[in-house]
Scaffold this active site. Structure first.
Site, short mmCIF file in Angstrom:
data_model
loop_
_atom_site.label_atom_id
_atom_site.label_comp_id
_atom_site.label_asym_id
_atom_site.label_seq_id
_atom_site.Cartn_x
_atom_site.Cartn_y
_atom_site.Cartn_z
N ASP A 1 3.35 -10.52 4.41
CA ASP A 1 4.46 -11.46 4.56
C ASP A 1 4.07 -12.78 3.91
O ASP A 1 3.05 -13.37 4.26
CB ASP A 1 4.76 -11.68 6.05
CG ASP A 1 6.09 -12.37 6.28
OD1 ASP A 1 6.41 -13.31 5.52
OD2 ASP A 1 6.81 -11.99 7.22
N GLU B 1 -7.14 -1.12 5.68
CA GLU B 1 -5.91 -1.66 5.09
C GLU B 1 -5.21 -2.50 6.15
O GLU B 1 -4.89 -2.01 7.24
CB GLU B 1 -4.98 -0.58 4.57
CG GLU B 1 -3.71 -1.19 3.96
CD GLU B 1 -2.97 -0.30 2.99
OE1 GLU B 1 -1.84 -0.65 2.62
OE2 GLU B 1 -3.53 0.75 2.58
#
Length: 226
Positions: free
Chosen positions: A133, A59
Site C-alpha cells: 500500500d 513475502e
C-alpha cells in the site's frame, strides 16, 4: 477461520481486512488447510516448519498469493513464508497452495511485522515486498511499511548476503524506500547500475500489478544485506 490479529502498534500499514464475502470453497480451505500451514503465533524457528528446506524466504503482504505461490512452485526446496492481513487475499493464496499441491508454503494471516518480530536473527535468505500500500498522500506517509525502524528489523532477521526486493508503481514510494533502506548501513544495492524499471527474470506478474493503479511504470529495487 483464523481471526486477523489486531494492528501492530498505533498505526497499521494496510487498509481494509475484507472487501467481499469469501466463496464457500475458499472458506472451507480457510477452515481446514490454513490451520495446517499457519506459522506459529509467537517466536519460532523457520526450519522447524520444514526441516529439509535449503533456504527460507519471506513475502510481506502477498496480496492474492500469485507471486508467492509461483515462487514456491519454482523453488520446492525453499520454505516460503507469507504474511497478509487481508482475508480475501489469504483465501486466494490458500486456494493456490491447494491447487498446486505446494508443500513448502507457510502463511500468517495478519501483520507481517509480527512475523518479523518472531523470527530469530539471521534466518532469512530472501525477502519480497511487492507493491505494498503506497499511502501516497503526504499526511498518510507515516503509515508506510518502509520506515527506518522496520528496515532495521529486516536487517536483524536477514542473513549476510540475503536479498531484499521491493517493488512499487508509485515514484515517490520508490524514492522513499531507496533513501530509507540505503540509510541503514546493513544494506546496499545489489547492482548499482541496474535498470530499476527492467522486469527481473524471476518476477511473477500479479493481478494488482496489471491494474496499473500507480503513477509510474513498476520499479524494482533489489538490495543486498551486507
Amino acid at each position: 477461520m483464523t481471526t486477523p490479529q489486531q494492528p501492530h502498534g498505533p498505526l497499521r500499514s494496510f487498509g481494509r481486512l475484507k472487501s467481499r464475502p469469501v466463496k464457500p470453497r475458499q472458506q472451507a480451505l480457510l477452515d481446514t488447510l490454513l490451520p495446517e500451514i499457519a506459522v506459529p503465533t509467537g517466536p519460532f524457528q523457520p526450519l522447524d516448519l520444514m526441516p529439509e528446506a535449503k533456504a527460507v524466504w519471506l513475502e510481506i503482504g502477498f496480496g492474492g498469493g500469485e507471486h508467492m505461490a509461483s515462487q514456491a512452485g519454482r523453488n520446492p526446496e525453499t520454505l516460503v513464508i507469507g504474511a497478509e492481513p487481508f482475508v480475501n487475499g489469504v483465501a486466494s493464496a490458500v486456494r493456490h497452495v491447494e491447487e498446486q499441491a505446494l508443500k513448502n508454503v507457510r502463511i500468517h494471516e495478519g501483520d507481517a511485522r509480527d512475523v518479523v518480530d518472531w523470527l530469530p536473527d539471521a534466518c532469512l535468505d530472501r525477502v519480497f515486498i511487492m507493491f505494498p500500500d503506497p499511502w501516497h498522500k503526504a499526511r498518510h506517509n507515516k503509515r508506510r511499511l518502509i520506515q527506518p525502524e522496520f528496515v532495521a528489523k529486516l536487517a536483524r532477521v536477514m542473513k549476510p548476503g540475503a536479498a531484499l526486493r521491493f517493488a512499487t508503481d508509485w515514484a515517490d514510494y520508490a524514492e522513499w524506500t531507496t533513501e530509507r533502506v540505503l540509510a541503514d548501513p546493513s544494506f546496499r544495492f545489489a547492482d548499482e547500475a541496474a535498470d530499476r524499471n527492467a522486469i527481473p527474470a524471476d518476477h511473477v506478474t500479479t493481478r494488482y500489478e496489471e491494474k496499473k493503479l500507480g503513477d509510474c511504470a513498476p520499479v524494482f529495487l533489489d538490495f543486498t544485506r551486507g
